[in-house]
Design a protein around this motif. Structure first.
Motif, PDB file in Angstrom:
ATOM      1  N   SER A   2       0.817  -1.210   0.000  1.00 34.26           N
ATOM      2  CA  SER A   2       0.000   0.000   0.000  1.00 34.26           C
ATOM      3  C   SER A   2       0.850   1.259   0.000  1.00 34.26           C
ATOM      4  O   SER A   2       0.337   2.347   0.231  1.00 34.26           O
ATOM      5  N   GLY A   3       2.161   1.138  -0.273  1.00 34.98           N
ATOM      6  CA  GLY A   3       3.037   2.295  -0.228  1.00 34.98           C
ATOM      7  C   GLY A   3       2.697   3.351  -1.259  1.00 34.98           C
ATOM      8  O   GLY A   3       3.006   4.524  -1.078  1.00 34.98           O
ATOM      9  N   PHE A   4       2.083   2.967  -2.348  1.00 30.37           N
ATOM     10  CA  PHE A   4       1.715   3.927  -3.397  1.00 30.37           C
ATOM     11  C   PHE A   4       0.371   4.580  -3.131  1.00 30.37           C
ATOM     12  O   PHE A   4      -0.074   5.443  -3.904  1.00 30.37           O
ATOM     13  N   VAL A   5      -0.303   4.191  -2.049  1.00 27.47           N
ATOM     14  CA  VAL A   5      -1.588   4.785  -1.682  1.00 27.47           C
ATOM     15  C   VAL A   5      -1.324   6.051  -0.883  1.00 27.47           C
ATOM     16  O   VAL A   5      -0.533   6.054   0.060  1.00 27.47           O
ATOM     17  N   THR A   6      -1.964   7.140  -1.255  1.00 34.91           N
ATOM     18  CA  THR A   6      -1.817   8.395  -0.526  1.00 34.91           C
ATOM     19  C   THR A   6      -3.138   8.791   0.100  1.00 34.91           C
ATOM     20  O   THR A   6      -4.213   8.551  -0.474  1.00 34.91           O
ATOM     21  N   LEU A   7      -3.069   9.388   1.279  1.00 39.04           N
ATOM     22  CA  LEU A   7      -4.245   9.882   1.980  1.00 39.04           C
ATOM     23  C   LEU A   7      -4.197  11.398   2.023  1.00 39.04           C
ATOM     24  O   LEU A   7      -3.131  11.989   2.148  1.00 39.04           O
ATOM     25  N   ARG A  64     -15.879  17.705   5.657  1.00 40.15           N
ATOM     26  CA  ARG A  64     -14.856  18.108   6.632  1.00 40.15           C
ATOM     27  C   ARG A  64     -14.426  16.949   7.535  1.00 40.15           C
ATOM     28  O   ARG A  64     -13.358  16.997   8.147  1.00 40.15           O
ATOM     29  N   SER A  65     -15.262  15.907   7.634  1.00 36.21           N
ATOM     30  CA  SER A  65     -14.938  14.750   8.478  1.00 36.21           C
ATOM     31  C   SER A  65     -14.291  13.613   7.693  1.00 36.21           C
ATOM     32  O   SER A  65     -14.023  12.555   8.260  1.00 36.21           O
ATOM     33  N   ALA A  66     -14.026  13.839   6.413  1.00 37.52           N
ATOM     34  CA  ALA A  66     -13.614  12.740   5.525  1.00 37.52           C
ATOM     35  C   ALA A  66     -12.130  12.799   5.167  1.00 37.52           C
ATOM     36  O   ALA A  66     -11.536  13.873   5.042  1.00 37.52           O
ATOM     37  N   VAL A  67     -11.575  11.615   4.986  1.00 38.55           N
ATOM     38  CA  VAL A  67     -10.212  11.430   4.471  1.00 38.55           C
ATOM     39  C   VAL A  67     -10.319  10.594   3.205  1.00 38.55           C
ATOM     40  O   VAL A  67     -10.991   9.556   3.193  1.00 38.55           O
ATOM     41  N   VAL A  68      -9.663  11.044   2.148  1.00 39.48           N
ATOM     42  CA  VAL A  68      -9.726  10.387   0.851  1.00 39.48           C
ATOM     43  C   VAL A  68      -8.430   9.617   0.594  1.00 39.48           C
ATOM     44  O   VAL A  68      -7.331  10.120   0.863  1.00 39.48           O
ATOM     45  N   ALA A  69      -8.568   8.400   0.088  1.00 40.33           N
ATOM     46  CA  ALA A  69      -7.411   7.614  -0.353  1.00 40.33           C
ATOM     47  C   ALA A  69      -7.355   7.666  -1.876  1.00 40.33           C
ATOM     48  O   ALA A  69      -8.373   7.504  -2.549  1.00 40.33           O
ATOM     49  N   GLY A 118     -15.190   3.084   2.998  1.00 40.92           N
ATOM     50  CA  GLY A 118     -15.547   2.426   1.752  1.00 40.92           C
ATOM     51  C   GLY A 118     -14.430   2.499   0.729  1.00 40.92           C
ATOM     52  O   GLY A 118     -13.714   3.494   0.648  1.00 40.92           O
ATOM     53  N   VAL A 119     -14.285   1.429  -0.038  1.00 39.66           N
ATOM     54  CA  VAL A 119     -13.277   1.343  -1.096  1.00 39.66           C
ATOM     55  C   VAL A 119     -13.960   0.818  -2.349  1.00 39.66           C
ATOM     56  O   VAL A 119     -14.758  -0.123  -2.286  1.00 39.66           O
ATOM     57  N   TYR A 120     -13.651   1.432  -3.480  1.00 37.96           N
ATOM     58  CA  TYR A 120     -14.213   0.943  -4.736  1.00 37.96           C
ATOM     59  C   TYR A 120     -13.811  -0.513  -4.977  1.00 37.96           C
ATOM     60  O   TYR A 120     -12.687  -0.925  -4.653  1.00 37.96           O
ATOM     61  N   HIS A 121     -14.718  -1.278  -5.571  1.00 39.81           N
ATOM     62  CA  HIS A 121     -14.510  -2.717  -5.754  1.00 39.81           C
ATOM     63  C   HIS A 121     -13.212  -3.014  -6.506  1.00 39.81           C
ATOM     64  O   HIS A 121     -12.460  -3.928  -6.134  1.00 39.81           O
ATOM     65  N   HIS A 122     -12.927  -2.253  -7.546  1.00 40.84           N
ATOM     66  CA  HIS A 122     -11.736  -2.541  -8.356  1.00 40.84           C
ATOM     67  C   HIS A 122     -10.449  -2.111  -7.679  1.00 40.84           C
ATOM     68  O   HIS A 122      -9.363  -2.391  -8.183  1.00 40.84           O
ATOM     69  N   MET A 123     -10.558  -1.461  -6.509  1.00 44.55           N
ATOM     70  CA  MET A 123      -9.376  -1.025  -5.769  1.00 44.55           C
ATOM     71  C   MET A 123      -9.145  -1.842  -4.493  1.00 44.55           C
ATOM     72  O   MET A 123      -8.264  -1.509  -3.702  1.00 44.55           O
ATOM     73  N   ARG A 124      -9.912  -2.886  -4.304  1.00 46.83           N
ATOM     74  CA  ARG A 124      -9.781  -3.666  -3.073  1.00 46.83           C
ATOM     75  C   ARG A 124      -8.644  -4.672  -3.176  1.00 46.83           C
ATOM     76  O   ARG A 124      -8.242  -5.067  -4.261  1.00 46.83           O
ATOM     77  N   GLY A 125      -8.151  -5.069  -2.006  1.00 46.60           N
ATOM     78  CA  GLY A 125      -7.110  -6.083  -1.946  1.00 46.60           C
ATOM     79  C   GLY A 125      -5.692  -5.561  -2.025  1.00 46.60           C
ATOM     80  O   GLY A 125      -4.745  -6.346  -2.109  1.00 46.60           O
ATOM     81  N   ILE A 126      -5.530  -4.223  -1.990  1.00 49.66           N
ATOM     82  CA  ILE A 126      -4.172  -3.653  -2.063  1.00 49.66           C
ATOM     83  C   ILE A 126      -3.854  -2.793  -0.842  1.00 49.66           C
ATOM     84  O   ILE A 126      -2.922  -2.000  -0.863  1.00 49.66           O
ATOM     85  N   GLY A 127      -4.632  -2.937   0.219  1.00 47.77           N
ATOM     86  CA  GLY A 127      -4.293  -2.288   1.483  1.00 47.77           C
ATOM     87  C   GLY A 127      -4.903  -0.924   1.714  1.00 47.77           C
ATOM     88  O   GLY A 127      -4.551  -0.249   2.692  1.00 47.77           O
ATOM     89  N   ILE A 128      -5.827  -0.498   0.861  1.00 49.41           N
ATOM     90  CA  ILE A 128      -6.397   0.839   1.015  1.00 49.41           C
ATOM     91  C   ILE A 128      -7.260   0.925   2.275  1.00 49.41           C
ATOM     92  O   ILE A 128      -7.153   1.882   3.051  1.00 49.41           O
TER      93      ILE A 128
END
Length: 201
Positions: A2-7, A64-69, A118-128
């Motif tokens: 998940s190192g390429f995932v940014t928050l 304002r309460s949300a964090v985006v990956a 929540g994570v989009y279906h096509h983005m699951r399984g990579i540590g997001i």
């Protein structure tokens, strides 16, 4: 992995993505509620209503309460978290189907509450999801962390238990449609003492 995932902190411009991902996290419950709100308030679709809800500056659970990956150059997931009030008895429900969830939330009064992850279906399984969850735990500091998830969400339940969450209670979910499958909403909590042990371990 998940190192390429940014928050990053969400912005008002993320409102449409937030509406979609929060609805994914809630198994369609939010869009079901937004459908009734849309009819009453003159929106054309539930998602338009949800987008406008997420754009509100001071709404609990809004942008304002949300964090985006982000991953691969696109929005991949979201977490929405905030501290619950100590007294939730006066909270009004916009729809009866929210009653089981609210009953569980009341058991987590004053906790840091992850309202959506929540994570989009096509983005699951990579540590997001793991990155978003760990970020919420960090934001909680020494406070207990609670969340509500579906009893049939085995992948999420496994992740939460790996991170020190344990089940406190469950309530049967309302059936939104005749074809809806039966499941329960499950309240999970990560206690403050587990956070201290991890910090000093």
């Amino acid at each position: 992995m998940s190192g390429f995932v940014t928050l990053r902190a969400a912005s008002r411009d993320d409102a449409a993505e937030l509406a979609i991902l929060c609805d994914i996290a809630a198994h369609g419950l939010t869009s079901f509620i937004w459908l009734a709100d849309a009819r009453r308030e003159g929106f054309d679709t539930p998602m338009e209503c949800g987008r406008m809800r997420m754009r509100l500056d001071h709404a609990r659970g809004g942008w304002r309460s949300a964090v985006v990956a982000e991953a691969y150059g696109e929005v991949a997931g979201v977490a929405v978290g905030y501290q619950l009030d100590e007294n939730l008895d006066d909270v009004s429900l916009s729809h009866p189907s929210l009653l089981p969830v609210m009953e569980l939330q009341k058991m987590a009064a004053a906790h840091w509450f992850i309202a959506s992850l929540g994570v989009y279906h096509h983005m699951r399984g990579i540590g997001i999801g793991r990155r978003l969850l760990d970020d919420q735990i960090q934001k909680a500091g020494t406070r207990p962390v609670s969340l509500v998830t579906a009893s049939d969400n085995d992948v999420a339940l496994r992740l939460y238990r790996e991170r020190g969450f344990s089940e406190r209670a469950r309530r049967d979910a309302a059936r939104l449609f005749e074809t809806s499958k039966d499941y329960a909403w499950v309240l999970l909590t990560r206690q403050e003492k587990e956070q201290r042990q991890e910090t000093h371990g």
